[in-house]
Design a protein around this motif. Structure first.
Motif, PDB file in Angstrom:
ATOM      1  N   GLU A 198       1.559  -1.110  -7.572  1.00  0.00           N
ATOM      2  CA  GLU A 198       2.252  -0.061  -6.802  1.00  0.00           C
ATOM      3  C   GLU A 198       3.445   0.425  -7.616  1.00  0.00           C
ATOM      4  O   GLU A 198       4.204  -0.386  -8.160  1.00  0.00           O
ATOM      5  CB  GLU A 198       2.710  -0.616  -5.453  1.00  0.00           C
ATOM      6  CG  GLU A 198       3.315   0.429  -4.537  1.00  0.00           C
ATOM      7  CD  GLU A 198       3.690  -0.140  -3.176  1.00  0.00           C
ATOM      8  OE1 GLU A 198       4.286   0.598  -2.377  1.00  0.00           O
ATOM      9  OE2 GLU A 198       3.372  -1.325  -2.934  1.00  0.00           O
ATOM     10  N   ASP A 199       3.599   1.728  -7.704  1.00  0.00           N
ATOM     11  CA  ASP A 199       4.684   2.287  -8.505  1.00  0.00           C
ATOM     12  C   ASP A 199       5.721   2.927  -7.585  1.00  0.00           C
ATOM     13  O   ASP A 199       5.397   3.818  -6.784  1.00  0.00           O
ATOM     14  CB  ASP A 199       4.141   3.334  -9.484  1.00  0.00           C
ATOM     15  CG  ASP A 199       5.224   3.877 -10.392  1.00  0.00           C
ATOM     16  OD1 ASP A 199       5.814   3.072 -11.146  1.00  0.00           O
ATOM     17  OD2 ASP A 199       5.498   5.086 -10.341  1.00  0.00           O
ATOM     18  N   GLY A 202       6.012   6.734  -7.609  1.00  0.00           N
ATOM     19  CA  GLY A 202       4.908   7.535  -7.106  1.00  0.00           C
ATOM     20  C   GLY A 202       3.849   7.882  -8.130  1.00  0.00           C
ATOM     21  O   GLY A 202       2.963   8.696  -7.846  1.00  0.00           O
ATOM     22  N   ARG A 203       3.924   7.273  -9.317  1.00  0.00           N
ATOM     23  CA  ARG A 203       2.908   7.549 -10.334  1.00  0.00           C
ATOM     24  C   ARG A 203       1.609   6.817  -9.983  1.00  0.00           C
ATOM     25  O   ARG A 203       1.602   5.848  -9.223  1.00  0.00           O
ATOM     26  CB  ARG A 203       3.411   7.107 -11.707  1.00  0.00           C
ATOM     27  CG  ARG A 203       4.588   7.902 -12.227  1.00  0.00           C
ATOM     28  CD  ARG A 203       5.125   7.305 -13.520  1.00  0.00           C
ATOM     29  NE  ARG A 203       5.659   5.957 -13.310  1.00  0.00           N
ATOM     30  CZ  ARG A 203       6.174   5.200 -14.287  1.00  0.00           C
ATOM     31  NH1 ARG A 203       6.183   5.663 -15.540  1.00  0.00           N
ATOM     32  NH2 ARG A 203       6.644   3.996 -14.013  1.00  0.00           N
ATOM     33  N   GLN A 204       0.526   7.296 -10.581  1.00  0.00           N
ATOM     34  CA  GLN A 204      -0.763   6.657 -10.327  1.00  0.00           C
ATOM     35  C   GLN A 204      -0.755   5.252 -10.915  1.00  0.00           C
ATOM     36  O   GLN A 204      -0.341   5.052 -12.065  1.00  0.00           O
ATOM     37  CB  GLN A 204      -1.908   7.476 -10.932  1.00  0.00           C
ATOM     38  CG  GLN A 204      -3.286   6.990 -10.515  1.00  0.00           C
ATOM     39  CD  GLN A 204      -4.390   7.883 -11.061  1.00  0.00           C
ATOM     40  OE1 GLN A 204      -4.150   8.734 -11.917  1.00  0.00           O
ATOM     41  NE2 GLN A 204      -5.601   7.699 -10.555  1.00  0.00           N
ATOM     42  N   SER A 205      -1.210   4.278 -10.119  1.00  0.00           N
ATOM     43  CA  SER A 205      -1.169   2.878 -10.539  1.00  0.00           C
ATOM     44  C   SER A 205      -2.525   2.226 -10.304  1.00  0.00           C
ATOM     45  O   SER A 205      -3.454   2.837  -9.752  1.00  0.00           O
ATOM     46  CB  SER A 205      -0.079   2.122  -9.770  1.00  0.00           C
ATOM     47  OG  SER A 205      -0.385   2.113  -8.381  1.00  0.00           O
ATOM     48  N   LEU A 206      -2.632   0.964 -10.704  1.00  0.00           N
ATOM     49  CA  LEU A 206      -3.884   0.230 -10.549  1.00  0.00           C
ATOM     50  C   LEU A 206      -4.246   0.028  -9.087  1.00  0.00           C
ATOM     51  O   LEU A 206      -5.422  -0.029  -8.718  1.00  0.00           O
ATOM     52  CB  LEU A 206      -3.783  -1.135 -11.245  1.00  0.00           C
ATOM     53  CG  LEU A 206      -3.489  -1.111 -12.745  1.00  0.00           C
ATOM     54  CD1 LEU A 206      -3.312  -2.535 -13.268  1.00  0.00           C
ATOM     55  CD2 LEU A 206      -4.597  -0.408 -13.506  1.00  0.00           C
ATOM     56  N   LEU A 217      -5.504  -8.001  -4.467  1.00  0.00           N
ATOM     57  CA  LEU A 217      -5.822  -8.248  -5.862  1.00  0.00           C
ATOM     58  C   LEU A 217      -4.588  -8.016  -6.727  1.00  0.00           C
ATOM     59  O   LEU A 217      -3.664  -7.299  -6.334  1.00  0.00           O
ATOM     60  CB  LEU A 217      -6.953  -7.323  -6.329  1.00  0.00           C
ATOM     61  CG  LEU A 217      -8.284  -7.428  -5.575  1.00  0.00           C
ATOM     62  CD1 LEU A 217      -9.241  -6.352  -6.057  1.00  0.00           C
ATOM     63  CD2 LEU A 217      -8.903  -8.803  -5.738  1.00  0.00           C
ATOM     64  N   PHE A 218      -4.583  -8.620  -7.898  1.00  0.00           N
ATOM     65  CA  PHE A 218      -3.514  -8.377  -8.857  1.00  0.00           C
ATOM     66  C   PHE A 218      -4.131  -8.294 -10.248  1.00  0.00           C
ATOM     67  O   PHE A 218      -5.239  -8.792 -10.498  1.00  0.00           O
ATOM     68  CB  PHE A 218      -2.431  -9.449  -8.799  1.00  0.00           C
ATOM     69  CG  PHE A 218      -2.954 -10.853  -8.695  1.00  0.00           C
ATOM     70  CD1 PHE A 218      -3.299 -11.573  -9.831  1.00  0.00           C
ATOM     71  CD2 PHE A 218      -3.125 -11.450  -7.455  1.00  0.00           C
ATOM     72  CE1 PHE A 218      -3.776 -12.857  -9.742  1.00  0.00           C
ATOM     73  CE2 PHE A 218      -3.602 -12.737  -7.360  1.00  0.00           C
ATOM     74  CZ  PHE A 218      -3.940 -13.452  -8.505  1.00  0.00           C
ATOM     75  N   HIS A 219      -3.411  -7.662 -11.162  1.00  0.00           N
ATOM     76  CA  HIS A 219      -3.955  -7.401 -12.490  1.00  0.00           C
ATOM     77  C   HIS A 219      -3.678  -8.575 -13.414  1.00  0.00           C
ATOM     78  O   HIS A 219      -2.715  -9.325 -13.253  1.00  0.00           O
ATOM     79  CB  HIS A 219      -3.358  -6.109 -13.075  1.00  0.00           C
ATOM     80  CG  HIS A 219      -1.857  -6.089 -13.066  1.00  0.00           C
ATOM     81  ND1 HIS A 219      -1.108  -6.528 -14.129  1.00  0.00           N
ATOM     82  CD2 HIS A 219      -0.982  -5.679 -12.109  1.00  0.00           C
ATOM     83  CE1 HIS A 219       0.171  -6.397 -13.835  1.00  0.00           C
ATOM     84  NE2 HIS A 219       0.271  -5.881 -12.628  1.00  0.00           N
ATOM     85  N   VAL A 220      -4.546  -8.733 -14.404  1.00  0.00           N
ATOM     86  CA  VAL A 220      -4.412  -9.788 -15.404  1.00  0.00           C
ATOM     87  C   VAL A 220      -3.826  -9.149 -16.659  1.00  0.00           C
ATOM     88  O   VAL A 220      -4.503  -8.408 -17.371  1.00  0.00           O
ATOM     89  CB  VAL A 220      -5.779 -10.433 -15.710  1.00  0.00           C
ATOM     90  CG1 VAL A 220      -5.622 -11.545 -16.753  1.00  0.00           C
ATOM     91  CG2 VAL A 220      -6.402 -10.981 -14.431  1.00  0.00           C
ATOM     92  N   GLY A 221      -2.562  -9.416 -16.926  1.00  0.00           N
ATOM     93  CA  GLY A 221      -1.905  -8.799 -18.079  1.00  0.00           C
ATOM     94  C   GLY A 221      -1.600  -7.332 -17.825  1.00  0.00           C
ATOM     95  O   GLY A 221      -1.697  -6.827 -16.694  1.00  0.00           O
ATOM     96  N   ARG A 222      -1.221  -6.663 -18.896  1.00  0.00           N
ATOM     97  CA  ARG A 222      -0.847  -5.251 -18.783  1.00  0.00           C
ATOM     98  C   ARG A 222      -1.438  -4.443 -19.928  1.00  0.00           C
ATOM     99  O   ARG A 222      -1.835  -4.995 -20.956  1.00  0.00           O
ATOM    100  CB  ARG A 222       0.686  -5.087 -18.808  1.00  0.00           C
ATOM    101  CG  ARG A 222       1.394  -5.647 -17.591  1.00  0.00           C
ATOM    102  CD  ARG A 222       2.895  -5.525 -17.755  1.00  0.00           C
ATOM    103  NE  ARG A 222       3.614  -6.038 -16.596  1.00  0.00           N
ATOM    104  CZ  ARG A 222       3.956  -5.312 -15.538  1.00  0.00           C
ATOM    105  NH1 ARG A 222       3.656  -4.014 -15.519  1.00  0.00           N
ATOM    106  NH2 ARG A 222       4.611  -5.847 -14.530  1.00  0.00           N
TER     107      ARG A 222
END
Length: 359
Positions: A198-199, A202-206, A217-222
């Motif tokens: 979540e940004d 307001g930018r597009q995020s995962l 869910l959460f992301h693995v690394g960046r």
């Protein structure tokens, strides 16, 4: 006028009359059979000869064709004499109270899953495998018959074993089985997408790609905002932690577009190490994939995960990166997955990821 007492024509009248003696004459030669209304249905030792004998047919036993039914006496077991007197409610209440006091301080005994009295605990192994995507239950039973399934390090050879998917370690062909409670996805992140769920700006995020998921869910690394390619999403915390930990050294592969000409020893320089602000950075593998004039497409593989690591290494070597795409994260490759597409990882891929980090 015809006489009713003489002649052949009077025979029928005499037969119908009450005073004829035809039955008496017939009865003199052989015994007369009883009429239906005269039959007796006595059974047993006291049955008459005229009636049915004891034990003959359903009628003699009081069956569906009629006849009186004899009351059946209750059967007694071996050694039984007379019926025990019924217990009073007060006696039953006292007995129940004594049992409660006897077992009040004792803990419940938890039986092992293989114990005959614990069949209701857990799920059948073939059902867990079928739900995890290994085929029908019959196909999963064949996997067990082929000795390809392990539970807690032991090969399973029996059908119907009950397991706990949350606690037991299940493997097929050496690869860990991902149970239904965990989810694993691969996203081909487009350029311009922020590597956060979540940004605040307001930018597009995962998170915009998994908003319809019930499980968080959460992301693995960046990945850098302008870098495209494979990024993993999961709710398996331990796996995500190990995949990004330097101790396990999970390799990542990138395709970088740079402008040449490039020297022949560029790959050797990257493998030997490039001095950066936060220490040396070394590549595990380097090769030129494509060349068009001065434009080069090179592949760089490394196991480090520092911020902007590939861009900084190539820029320090004198070749700034115009475009960067991560094509593989460990055993998970990008393949023909289109930009912005999210796909669920197969059980084989999840098993390879877990083996990569000793899970």
């Amino acid at each position: 006028m015809r006489s009713s007492g003489s002649g052949k024509s009077g025979g029928r009248g005499n037969y119908r009359g009450a005073g004829n003696n035809r039955d008496q004459k017939q009865g003199q030669g052989r015994p007369r059979k009883p009429r239906p209304e005269e039959r007796r249905y006595d059974v047993g030792p006291g049955a008459s000869q005229d009636g049915p004998k004891s034990g003959r047919g359903g009628a003699a036993r009081g069956g569906p064709k009629g006849g009186p039914k004899r009351p059946q006496e209750p059967r007694r077991g071996a050694g039984q004499g007379r019926t025990a007197p019924a217990r009073s409610r007060e006696y039953e209440a006292r007995a129940e109270e004594r049992n409660r006091e006897r077992y009040a301080g004792k803990k419940d005994v938890k039986l092992p899953k293989t114990f005959p009295g614990a069949e209701q605990e857990g799920e059948r192994l073939q059902k867990v495998l079928a739900r995890a995507g290994y085929g029908s239950r019959r196909a999963c039973e064949e996997l067990i018959e082929q000795a390809r399934v392990e539970v807690n390090g032991e090969i399973v050879l029996e059908q119907g074993l009950r397991v706990d998917p949350e606690k037991d370690e299940i493997r097929v062909d050496g690869l860990t089985v991902a149970t239904q409670s965990y989810q694993f996805f691969s996203l081909n992140k487009p350029a311009g997408v922020v590597s956060t769920m979540e940004d605040p700006e307001g930018r597009q995020s995962l998170g915009d790609y998994v908003t319809n998921r019930e499980t968080r869910l959460f992301h693995v690394g960046r990945l850098d905002t302008e870098t495209e390619g494979v990024i993993l999403l999961t709710n398996h915390g331990e796996l995500a932690h190990r995949l990004t930990h330097p101790r396990y050294g999970v390799k990542k592969t990138y395709l970088a577009h740079i402008v040449g000409p490039i020297p022949r020893d560029l790959g050797k320089r990257l493998k030997d190490g490039i001095q950066l602000e936060d220490g040396y950075a070394r590549a595990d593998h380097f090769r030129v994939v494509e060349q068009t004039g001065k434009n080069y497409l090179v592949e760089v593989t490394l196991h480090e995960g520092r911020k902007h690591i590939v861009r900084r290494m190539l820029a320090e070597a004198g070749f700034p990166v115009d475009k960067l795409v991560r094509t593989a994260f460990g055993p998970i490759t990008l393949g023909d997955q289109k930009s912005g597409w999210l796909r669920r990882l197969s059980n084989t891929e999840v098993g390879m990821l877990m083996r990569e980090v000793d899970l």
